[in-house]
Design an enzyme around this catalytic site. Structure first.
Site, mmCIF file in Angstrom:
data_model
loop_
_atom_site.group_PDB
_atom_site.id
_atom_site.type_symbol
_atom_site.label_atom_id
_atom_site.label_comp_id
_atom_site.label_asym_id
_atom_site.label_seq_id
_atom_site.Cartn_x
_atom_site.Cartn_y
_atom_site.Cartn_z
ATOM 1 N N LYS A 1 31.732 35.439 38.674
ATOM 2 C CA LYS A 1 32.615 34.539 39.455
ATOM 3 C C LYS A 1 32.102 34.427 40.880
ATOM 4 C CE LYS A 1 34.804 38.002 41.966
ATOM 5 N NZ LYS A 1 34.599 38.266 43.381
ATOM 6 N N ASP B 1 40.721 42.247 39.918
ATOM 7 C CA ASP B 1 40.346 40.876 39.533
ATOM 8 C C ASP B 1 39.958 40.732 38.062
ATOM 9 O OD1 ASP B 1 37.909 42.070 39.763
ATOM 10 O OD2 ASP B 1 37.166 40.820 41.397
HETATM 11 O O1 C5P Z 1 40.942 46.913 42.112
HETATM 12 P P1 C5P Z 1 39.509 47.279 42.303
HETATM 13 O O2 C5P Z 1 39.146 48.528 41.569
HETATM 14 O O3 C5P Z 1 38.574 46.169 42.043
HETATM 15 O O4 C5P Z 1 39.374 47.617 43.842
HETATM 16 C C1 C5P Z 1 38.337 48.399 44.380
HETATM 17 C C2 C5P Z 1 38.725 48.798 45.785
HETATM 18 O O5 C5P Z 1 38.719 47.654 46.637
HETATM 19 C C3 C5P Z 1 40.129 49.360 45.926
HETATM 20 O O6 C5P Z 1 40.125 50.749 45.695
HETATM 21 C C4 C5P Z 1 40.461 49.028 47.357
HETATM 22 O O7 C5P Z 1 39.856 49.961 48.240
HETATM 23 C C5 C5P Z 1 39.770 47.705 47.574
HETATM 24 N N1 C5P Z 1 40.672 46.551 47.360
HETATM 25 C C6 C5P Z 1 41.637 46.265 48.309
HETATM 26 N N2 C5P Z 1 42.474 45.212 48.103
HETATM 27 C C7 C5P Z 1 42.356 44.433 47.008
HETATM 28 C C8 C5P Z 1 41.364 44.696 46.049
HETATM 29 C C9 C5P Z 1 40.534 45.781 46.251
HETATM 30 O O8 C5P Z 1 41.752 46.948 49.317
HETATM 31 N N3 C5P Z 1 43.176 43.401 46.846
#
Ligand code: C5P
Length: 302
Positions: free
Chosen positions: A17, A154
């Site tokens: 994406k 995501d």
């Molecule tokens: O949800 P995901 O594992 O992809 O997120 C990885 C890291 O990115 C989270 O631990 C967080 O530190 C950061 N993040 C965030 N806000 C979001 C998505 C991700 O702070 N909306």
């Protein structure tokens, strides 16, 4: 995501994406950030193959695809142990369904990691949707979306019905959108990547007055002129501070015949919107000639 069933196996193509718009609205108490982001899937794919496993074992084999279009697929190691999102998704799905089915999963990587292109998330979504079908679980999309939200912010986007969506909350609230036309991109990834938590840690929320509604309105107009002027990524400034290669890519793109350009997600991939596929190929050649290690011509998926 494209599913190709065979007699005893199932092949799934998991797309990358790009974030056409990414506004960081606020930092939340749980450490995440509320976002407004428009994402579109592009025709760069990882391949997942699901085959019958030995007994109840779920195993994963990962290989890197060699690319004709790039000097190399970025060589960052992909974890193959229980931390791999594919294995986590498979176990979460099986635990939820209460079965003991096994599977042998082969993952062929083409999407660079640590690039902000959603490769790991797309693989996890392909695993949830693929094994739901391969194991004949019949779970509804709403259940898969709940499981996806437990695994990452995501992943739900890749389970959506539309290849372009606006995502809110921490990214898990997905609302389908329609792109007015197929978009042509050139996508570049420098040698180094960036860690998503690190980039979010350095971002300043609510820097931008402009909300996503204006961007969505611009998508509904004919012609790309207004939309490309409204491209936004609030994570680009912190990414450029943390990684000089992103800054260098921005400088390069400023000299190229693209309609608009910016970083995707938390980086380090960087894309330009091009007026045609032919122009995208020309831009790609110039980027390759200047030594950028991973360059792809891509278009938005229909
Ligand atoms: O949800 P995901 O594992 O992809 O997120 C990885 C890291 O990115 C989270 O631990 C967080 O530190 C950061 N993040 C965030 N806000 C979001 C998505 C991700 O702070 N909306």
């Amino acid at each position: 995501m494209l599913c190709q069933p065979a007699s005893r196996s199932l092949k799934v193509l998991a797309p990358a994406k790009l974030n056409l718009f990414l506004r960081v609205v606020r930092r939340r108490d749980d450490g995440f950030h509320d976002l407004e982001t428009v994402m579109t899937a592009i025709n760069v794919y990882d391949t997942l193959l699901f085959e019958p496993g030995e007994s109840s074992n779920i195993s994963l084999r990962v290989s890197m695809a060699l690319s004709r279009n790039s000097h190399s697929v970025t060589a960052d190691p992909i974890p193959t142990g229980p931390d791999n999102l594919v294995l986590r998704a498979a176990h979460l799905l099986r635990d939820h369904a209460g079965g003991m089915q096994g599977a042998q999963i082969t993952l062929i990587k083409r999407i660079p990691s640590a690039a902000g292109m959603g490769g790991g998330s797309s693989d996890a979504a392909a695993t949830l949707a693929g094994l739901n079908r391969f194991w004949n679980l019949g779970l509804p999309r709403a259940t898969l979306l709940d499981l996806a939200a437990k695994l990452g912010s995501d992943i739900g986007f890749f389970l959506g019905e539309s290849s372009t969506s606006v995502c809110r909350g921490r990214g898990e609230l997905v609302e389908p959108l329609r792109l007015p036309t197929c978009l042509h991109f050139v996508v570049a990834r420098p040698a180094s990547g960036l860690s998503t938590p690190e980039v979010f840690k350095h971002c300043r929320p609510n820097r931008t007055e402009r909300g996503v509604e204006e961007f969505i309105q611009s998508m509904k107009q004919s012609g790309l002129g207004r939309m490309v002027r409204l491209l936004l990524n609030d994570l680009q400034a912190p990414a450029e501070l943390l990684n000089s290669e992103v800054r260098e890519l921005r400088q390069k793109f400023k000299t190229l015949p693209v309609l608009g350009h910016q970083m995707s997600g938390s980086g380090t991939s960087y894309f330009g919107v091009c007026a045609s596929a032919r122009l995208a190929r020309t831009v790609a050649e110039r980027l390759r000639a200047s030594g950028v290690p991973w360059v792809h011509v891509a278009r938005s998926c229909s």
